[in-house]
Design an enzyme around this catalytic site. Structure first.
Site, mmCIF file in Angstrom:
data_model
loop_
_atom_site.group_PDB
_atom_site.id
_atom_site.type_symbol
_atom_site.label_atom_id
_atom_site.label_comp_id
_atom_site.label_asym_id
_atom_site.label_seq_id
_atom_site.Cartn_x
_atom_site.Cartn_y
_atom_site.Cartn_z
ATOM 1 N N GLY A 26 2.282 1.645 5.192
ATOM 2 C CA GLY A 26 3.067 1.064 4.192
ATOM 3 C C GLY A 26 4.604 1.952 4.408
ATOM 4 N N LYS A 51 3.990 7.450 -1.023
ATOM 5 C CA LYS A 51 3.703 6.564 0.218
ATOM 6 C C LYS A 51 3.264 4.968 -0.504
ATOM 7 C CE LYS A 51 2.590 7.146 4.188
ATOM 8 N NZ LYS A 51 1.927 7.759 5.480
ATOM 9 N N ASP A 145 -7.039 10.894 10.696
ATOM 10 C CA ASP A 145 -5.852 10.552 11.476
ATOM 11 C C ASP A 145 -5.074 11.627 11.644
ATOM 12 O OD1 ASP A 145 -3.990 8.878 12.819
ATOM 13 O OD2 ASP A 145 -3.070 8.146 11.281
#
Length: 684
Positions: A26, A51, A145
């Site tokens: 995104g 986000k 991540d």
């Protein structure tokens, strides 16, 4: 085009200001916050970061449901080293995670400007990341991540800076990665992916520790350990098959770094232990200067143990440890790598994923990750006629010895085995255990299920661990305990730790086979309660026990999320949200009428409110079950002083004229609630 959206509203409280960046899932926008600065903890500037997930995510009903379910977990994730999640917005085709705006840039920006850091600074940054991960892992939240671009700084970098690390993007992994794991996909950044994510398609807390170890290596060396030529699949493959090149570091520092980068997740330290270790090393090596920027090595040394690869989704994917056709692969050669010349070609070609190994990818997997069509050195050796590097004299000798031993074993077995058909020896059932955990519910309830099978007694003990987050929770709770095999009737169950009766659909409105109603379960805020069910059962093996436990959990979830169910039963499991309802217009100097409306899977239920203010009589049983009663309700002024709230937080009075106001509320684990806008006028 994106900048033309500046000024658009995002939900009721935010407005898009400026596009900051884009990523795999995104866009990140700077947003203005309506009424900012009036609640504790908000930035004085009245700005935040949002986000916005890609529009296709809003079309996925399962992802939207998970988005809503994860809201309470992410909002309660509070630590000085974690970027605070303020809100999760679901609006039409928009899903957005609103976070604090962190102004100091990222560690990725720092590396790009400065290159390798002195050991003290690199270790201090890593220790603060580990601190943040430890707090998240304690709440059963993993990042998945971790990389320099997702580690932000609260202020511009300067040597010796401490306390500035803010780890961001926890929400993205929690929301998006669940879908990918169910569709043989992966989310992550190839240069920071753990070996188990590559080889098994799954990663947990140990994977976060590994990724932070990769980042520490990069902070010290200026490059990640496995960066080099090739696609991102090639880079990912090295995590499984290669050892990190040694850096010119003291032995104790290198040993700590090696433990973080261990191929075996069980060998890596926890985030808390890692924080302690690297922080002590930062003090011990405070005078160690920064290393010169490392360059990619000519080649990578292979690990000594055989590597495995993840199962692909395509029909022609290679299964770990085998070559198509049924022959066993040599243990020194991962299937689909050096055996590419003899293995059956895959049904689909390997997708070209580019060379951006430092960018997060969200991709479906069509063949085993880390199995490139050929390795560059192998292809060159084949063309030149030279013996491959891995085919050493020692390898040939060991293979020859292996062949002789196998032949001898086969001859011996043929000689020893009697003629005729051997009699089958019955295998006694073995004890087995299984474990399962549900994601935290919006009310803050978490359920962990552990099953222990005793073949001697012919019973299974099902232990249920109910945990609460920021508010106390009470029963009744629903639990489905099915028969072992399809077609079996509901088994007799003996319960300890709670009063259990068979669920009565005519009373509760919930229909489910073999369902039980558990009462007398009082879970304190931040605590847990253990309930045990014992039932007769026979399982062939541990896999059968796992399947039974997963089936029990799935049946319970299906029953408590049924949209057709009406009524107020099992609120701790069924309540999805709370609406704050006020009149569209009220008069100054009078109490404001407020109604808290429960939201179930089937929608809001205005006929059975959770609470009304000013209150009359006792609070509803629902409010007691999900918030501990009135003690779990608090209202707050969202109208710049035009509203007054009583000292107990339960009565709101309109003070002065205002054209548009909102009332904020907290109900148990439901925080950051807001009413629809209303106006305050004078008496007429």
């Amino acid at each position: 085009m994106a900048q033309s959206r500046s000024g658009e509203a995002l939900g009721a409280s935010y407005r898009l200001v400026e596009l900051i960046g884009t990523g795999a899932v995104g866009e990140v926008w700077r947003v203005s916050v309506a009424g900012a600065g009036e609640t504790e903890g908000e930035a004085a500037s009245g700005e935040a970061a949002a986000k916005l997930l890609k529009p296709e995510h809003a079309d996925d009903s399962a992802l939207v449901e998970r988005f809503v379910r994860e809201r309470s977990v992410l909002l309660s994730l509070r630590h000085p080293g974690i970027v605070r999640v303020r809100d999760l917005v679901v609006e039409g085709d928009r899903l957005a995670i609103v976070m604090d705006l962190v102004p100091g840039g990222s560690v990725g920006d720092l590396l790009a400007r400065s290159g390798p850091l002195p050991a003290r600074d690199a270790l201090t940054l890593a220790a603060e990341v580990f601190d943040a991960l430890s707090a998240a892992h304690a709440r059963q939240v993993t990042h998945r991540d971790v990389k320099p671009d997702n580690v932000l700084l609260a202020e511009p970098w300067r040597p010796g800076l401490t306390g500035a690390v803010r780890v961001g993007d926890f929400g993205i992994a929690s929301v998006v990665d669940e879908k990918l794991r169910q569709t043989t996909g992966l989310l992550g950044t190839p240069q920071y992916m753990s070996p188990e994510l590559i080889s098994q398609g799954r990663s947990g807390a140990a994977g976060d520790v590994y990724a932070t170890g990769v980042m520490l290596y990069e902070l010290l060396a200026g490059r990640t350990p496995f960066a080099g030529p090739g696609t991102d699949f090639t880079v990912a493959y090295r995590h499984v098959t290669s050892t990190p090149p040694r850096l010119d570091l003291p032995d104790d520092l290198w040993a700590a770094l090696e433990s973080l980068l261990s191929k075996d997740p069980a060998v890596r330290p926890s985030a808390a232990d890692a924080a302690s270790t690297v922080r002590s090393l930062a003090g011990a090596h405070a005078g160690l200067a920064a290393l010169p920027a490392a360059v990619a090595p000519d080649g990578f040394a292979d690990v000594e143990r055989p590597a495995t690869i993840v199962r692909g989704a395509a029909a022609g994917a290679v299964t770990p440890g085998t070559i198509p056709g049924g022959a066993s692969s040599a243990p020194q050669t991962p299937a689909g790598a050096d055996d590419a010349a003899t293995a059956t070609p895959p049904a689909e070609p390997l997708p070209d994923l580019g060379s951006a190994g430092s960018a997060t990818i969200v991709r479906p997997l069509r063949r085993p990750v880390g199995a490139p069509a050929s390795r560059p050195d192998t292809a060159e050796e084949a063309r030149s006629g030279r013996r491959p590097a891995w085919l050493t004299n020692r390898t040939i000798a060991l293979a020859a010895v292996g062949v002789v031993l196998v032949a001898a074993l086969v001859v011996g077995l043929v000689w020893l085995l009697p003629s005729g058909e051997p009699e089958a020896t019955p295998t006694a059932p073995h004890a087995a255990t299984a474990s399962q955990r549900d994601p935290a519910l919006p009310t803050g309830l978490s359920i962990t299920r552990d099953a222990s099978y005793d073949p001697a007694e012919g019973t299974v003990a099902l232990t249920l661990d109910y945990a609460a987050q920021s508010a106390p929770l009470t029963g009744p709770l629903l639990e489905v305990v099915p028969g072992v095999a399809d077609g079996d009737g509901c088994p007799p169950v003996t319960w300890t730790g709670a009063t259990a009766t068979r669920n009565q659909p005519s009373v509760t409105g919930v229909t489910a086979d073999c369902a039980w109603t558990l009462t007398g379960v009082d879970v304190p805020a931040g605590g847990q309660v253990e309930i045990t069910a014992t039932l007769p059962a026979t399982f062939a093996d541990g896999a059968a026990l796992d399947a039974w436990l997963d089936g029990a959990a799935a049946a319970t979830t299906e029953a408590t999320t049924d949209e057709t169910v009406t009524g107020t039963s099992y609120p701790a499991q069924r309540l999805l949200g709370v609406q704050v309802v006020t009149p569209s217009r009220t008069v100054s100097q009078t109490p404001l009428t407020v109604t808290l409306v429960p939201v179930w899977a089937g929608g809001p239920d205005e006929l059975n409110p959770l609470y009304s203010s000013p209150s009359t009589g006792s609070p509803s049983q629902m409010l007691v079950d999900v918030a501990g009663g009135e003690a779990g309700v608090r209202f707050a002024d969202g109208c710049a002083g035009a509203l007054a709230v009583s000292s107990d937080g339960l009565v709101v009075t309109a003070l002065s004229v205002a054209p548009s106001c909102v009332l904020r509320a907290t109900v148990g684990n439901f925080t950051n609630l807001e009413s629809s806008p209303f106006s305050i006028t004078t008496r007429e």
